[in-house]
Design an enzyme around this catalytic site. Structure first.
Site, PDB file in Angstrom:
ATOM      1  N   PRO A   7       0.765  -1.246   0.000  1.00  0.00           N
ATOM      2  CA  PRO A   7       0.000   0.000   0.000  1.00  0.00           C
ATOM      3  C   PRO A   7       0.803   1.307   0.000  1.00  0.00           C
ATOM      4  O   PRO A   7       0.791   2.073   0.963  1.00  0.00           O
ATOM      5  CB  PRO A   7      -0.849  -0.126   1.266  1.00  0.00           C
ATOM      6  CG  PRO A   7       0.004  -0.938   2.178  1.00  0.00           C
ATOM      7  CD  PRO A   7       0.714  -1.924   1.286  1.00  0.00           C
ATOM      8  N   CYS A   8       1.441   1.600  -1.114  1.00  0.00           N
ATOM      9  CA  CYS A   8       2.172   2.862  -1.241  1.00  0.00           C
ATOM     10  C   CYS A   8       1.215   4.056  -1.201  1.00  0.00           C
ATOM     11  O   CYS A   8       1.628   5.170  -0.888  1.00  0.00           O
ATOM     12  CB  CYS A   8       3.030   2.871  -2.501  1.00  0.00           C
ATOM     13  SG  CYS A   8       2.154   2.473  -4.012  1.00  0.00           S
ATOM     14  N   HIS A   9      -0.074   3.824  -1.474  1.00  0.00           N
ATOM     15  CA  HIS A   9      -1.056   4.909  -1.406  1.00  0.00           C
ATOM     16  C   HIS A   9      -1.255   5.400   0.027  1.00  0.00           C
ATOM     17  O   HIS A   9      -1.770   6.492   0.238  1.00  0.00           O
ATOM     18  CB  HIS A   9      -2.398   4.472  -2.017  1.00  0.00           C
ATOM     19  CG  HIS A   9      -3.041   3.317  -1.317  1.00  0.00           C
ATOM     20  ND1 HIS A   9      -2.665   2.007  -1.573  1.00  0.00           N
ATOM     21  CD2 HIS A   9      -4.016   3.267  -0.374  1.00  0.00           C
ATOM     22  CE1 HIS A   9      -3.404   1.210  -0.814  1.00  0.00           C
ATOM     23  NE2 HIS A   9      -4.226   1.949  -0.078  1.00  0.00           N
TER      24      HIS A   9
END
EC number: 2.1.1.63
Length: 161
Positions: free
Chosen positions: A129-131
């Site tokens: 989850p880079c978001h």
């Protein structure tokens, strides 16, 4: 090594999911920069077990039924990038971290820009989850899928859909 891929339609556009025989290698955006994640050669394979499971879990995620992915990964990157991507995987659903917090977590507190660069090269979007990484000031910053999509994903996870 030859990678297998399939595409799937999602609420944030068409995604290309890519796997090796060892695990999920990438989740790529419809208009992804081909230089961001370099994997080749690739062949379409709608029945690859890793791809089928990734697709199932992504559908459950978008339906609000899944908060934690459970897939084996096989990303291509440097040791530092992989350290950052592993740190991203520890950010709980519905929470965010700053680039500085991730830099500290990987033991390189002064490497905030390098963490940002590694975050931008994360090949397994959404699932790793880079978001969930935002600026220290709380603002949304760069995202391969676009800032609108980043906001959609964060809203999905916070229940603000």
């Amino acid at each position: 090594m030859t990678y297998s891929y399939k595409t799937m339609k999602t609420p944030v556009g068409e995604l290309k999911i890519v796997a090796s025989d060892r695990g999920l290698a990438a989740v790529l955006w419809e208009n992804d920069d081909p230089k961001r994640v370099r994997l080749s050669p690739m062949v379409a394979n709608k029945n690859h077990p890793v791809l089928l499971e990734a697709e199932r879990q992504l559908r459950d995620y978008f339906a609000g039924k899944l908060k934690k992915f459970s897939l084996k990964f096989d990303p291509v990157g440097t040791d530092f990038q992989k350290d950052v991507w592993n740190a991203l995987s520890t950010i709980p659903f519905g929470q965010t971290r700053s680039y500085a917090q991730i830099a500290t977590q990987v033991g390189r507190p002064k490497a905030v820009r390098a963490v940002g660069a590694a975050n931008g090269k994360n090949p397994i979007s959404i699932i790793v989850p880079c978001h969930r990484v935002i600026g220290s000031n709380g603002k949304l910053t760069g995202f391969a899928g676009g800032l609108e999509v980043k906001e959609v994903l964060l809203n999905l996870e916070s229940g603000k859909q």
